[in-house]
Design an enzyme around this catalytic site. Structure first.
Site, PDB file in Angstrom:
ATOM      1  N   THR A   1       0.843  -1.194   0.000  1.00 18.07           N
ATOM      2  CA  THR A   1       0.000   0.000   0.000  1.00 18.07           C
ATOM      3  C   THR A   1       0.878   1.242   0.000  1.00 18.07           C
ATOM      4  OG1 THR A   1      -0.017   0.048   2.409  1.00 18.07           O
ATOM      5  CG2 THR A   1      -1.816  -1.127   1.342  1.00 18.07           C
ATOM      6  N   CYS A   2       0.226   2.364  -0.244  1.00 13.71           N
ATOM      7  CA  CYS A   2       0.879   3.669  -0.249  1.00 13.71           C
ATOM      8  C   CYS A   2       1.683   3.842   1.038  1.00 13.71           C
ATOM      9  CB  CYS A   2      -0.176   4.760  -0.365  1.00 13.71           C
ATOM     10  SG  CYS A   2       0.441   6.419  -0.098  1.00 13.71           S
ATOM     11  N   PRO A   3       2.903   4.319   1.038  1.00 16.38           N
ATOM     12  CA  PRO A   3       3.647   4.826  -0.123  1.00 16.38           C
ATOM     13  C   PRO A   3       4.606   3.804  -0.738  1.00 16.38           C
ATOM     14  CG  PRO A   3       4.802   5.463   1.861  1.00 16.38           C
ATOM     15  CD  PRO A   3       3.655   4.579   2.291  1.00 16.38           C
ATOM     16  N   MET A   4       4.487   2.521  -0.371  1.00 14.49           N
ATOM     17  CA  MET A   4       5.490   1.548  -0.805  1.00 14.49           C
ATOM     18  C   MET A   4       5.636   1.404  -2.331  1.00 14.49           C
ATOM     19  SD  MET A   4       6.782   1.049   2.002  1.00 14.49           S
ATOM     20  CE  MET A   4       8.036  -0.138   1.568  1.00 14.49           C
TER      21      MET A   4
ATOM     22  N   ASP B   1      -2.690  -2.062  -5.301  1.00 14.73           N
ATOM     23  CA  ASP B   1      -3.202  -0.877  -4.631  1.00 14.73           C
ATOM     24  C   ASP B   1      -3.901   0.027  -5.652  1.00 14.73           C
ATOM     25  OD1 ASP B   1      -3.607   1.243  -2.933  1.00 14.73           O
ATOM     26  OD2 ASP B   1      -1.534   1.956  -3.026  1.00 14.73           O
TER      27      ASP B   1
END
Lengths: 190, 130
Positions: A15-18, A42
């Site tokens: 998920t954000c920010p990965m 995502d």
């Protein structure tokens, strides 16, 4: 859609920010001009990777959805590419090219972008030979025919036009600026 | 180059996500990022505390949501931030008040005062407070 890429990055389940962090890391290993496929689940990743590309100057080519998996295509753009001076003098505007295409005669358009960029939208009938492959594939083209070389912004097509002129092609025109501003018909690769 | 200056002054789990998500995202667009940790914000870089930050009162039921959404643990975001050269500064004055020493913080943290942060933020394009 089958798209040829230089690297596939797995961001599934992240998920954000990965996804953008991983994209940022992995793009460092690409050569300028190469294309990366980022696989993510995502939903935010579409907006985020587009915004990331805009912020960093890389080219967001497009995305496809395969069930849960969203595949993003991003091309690494170098600063040199953006600043490069165009040298091939025989040029043609997009409007002029559009007029030719709408006319009676057969027009040869050579698209020298990467296969992924071509797949997401090209002029119908355009031949795709990426700039990097032109040296070994130029014999696929007819030296006697006028050839209209196009890319995204006019820089790679300028290099391609110079190369073809050097190989003895005498009717080579660089189409400027390029697909970025093209308003005519396009088609996608299925 | 874009410069992002962040003040982290709260010590809950939600605060940590706000701070480290924005910081690592900024670093991934090649921005120069600095975070100034002060008061309860020091929890976010405390070696033990940052691994087990509290949820806001009444929001404990989100725990499951975090797991289901596969949100990365704060630990991972902190080491990500370090790896991406995010500049982390702990506030000296609040460290003294709270009786904290530099070696209680995660690696990569420097200690400084208000002027240190202001000097960094002076020409920042984006300044955020969490």
């Amino acid at each position: 859609m089958q798209v040829t890429v230089n690297k596939v990055v797995d961001c599934k389940g992240l998920t954000c920010p990965m996804p953008i962090i991983r994209t940022k890391k992995e793009i460092n290993d690409l050569e300028p001009g190469e294309v990366m496929e980022i696989q993510a689940t995502d939903k935010e990743s579409i907006a985020d990777l587009k915004a990331w590309s805009e912020s960093t100057g890389h080219e967001y080519i497009g995305s496809t959805q395969d069930g849960e998996i969203i595949k993003h295509y991003i091309r690494k753009v170098s600063k040199e590419e953006e600043k490069q001076e165009q040298k091939h003098e025989d040029v043609i505007s997009l409007d002029e090219l559009l007029q030719y295409i709408e006319g009676e005669e057969k027009v040869t358009v050579l698209d020298v972008r990467e296969p992924a960029e071509y797949a997401f939208g090209h002029i119908p009938g355009a031949i795709n030979i990426p700039l990097g492959e032109l040296e070994k594939r130029f014999e696929e083209l007819n030296k006697e025919e006028p050839i209209h070389v196009i890319c995204r912004t006019g820089n790679r097509s300028d290099l391609a036009a110079q190369k073809l002129a050097g190989k003895g092609f005498s009717h080579v025109k660089n189409v400027i600026p390029g697909m970025n501003d093209w308003k005519g018909p396009t088609e996608k690769t299925e | 180059m874009t410069k992002v200056a962040i003040i982290a002054s709260n010590g809950g789990l939600f605060d940590a996500y706000k701070v480290f998500n924005i910081a690592t995202a900024a670093a991934s667009i090649d921005a120069e990022v600095g975070i100034f940790f002060t008061f309860e914000g020091l929890n976010l870089i405390h070696k033990e505390a940052h691994k087990n930050l509290p949820m806001p009162q009444g929001a404990e039921h989100f725990q499951e949501g975090f797991q289901k959404a596969n949100v990365p643990p704060i630990e991972e975001l902190v080491s990500m931030a370090n790896e991406m050269d995010v500049k982390m500064t702990a506030c000296q004055m609040t460290m003294d008040v709270m009786n904290l020493e530099k070696d209680q913080f995660v690696d990569g943290v420097d200690v400084g005062g208000a002027a240190t942060f202001l000097n960094f933020a002076r020409d920042a394009n984006i300044t955020l407070t969490f």
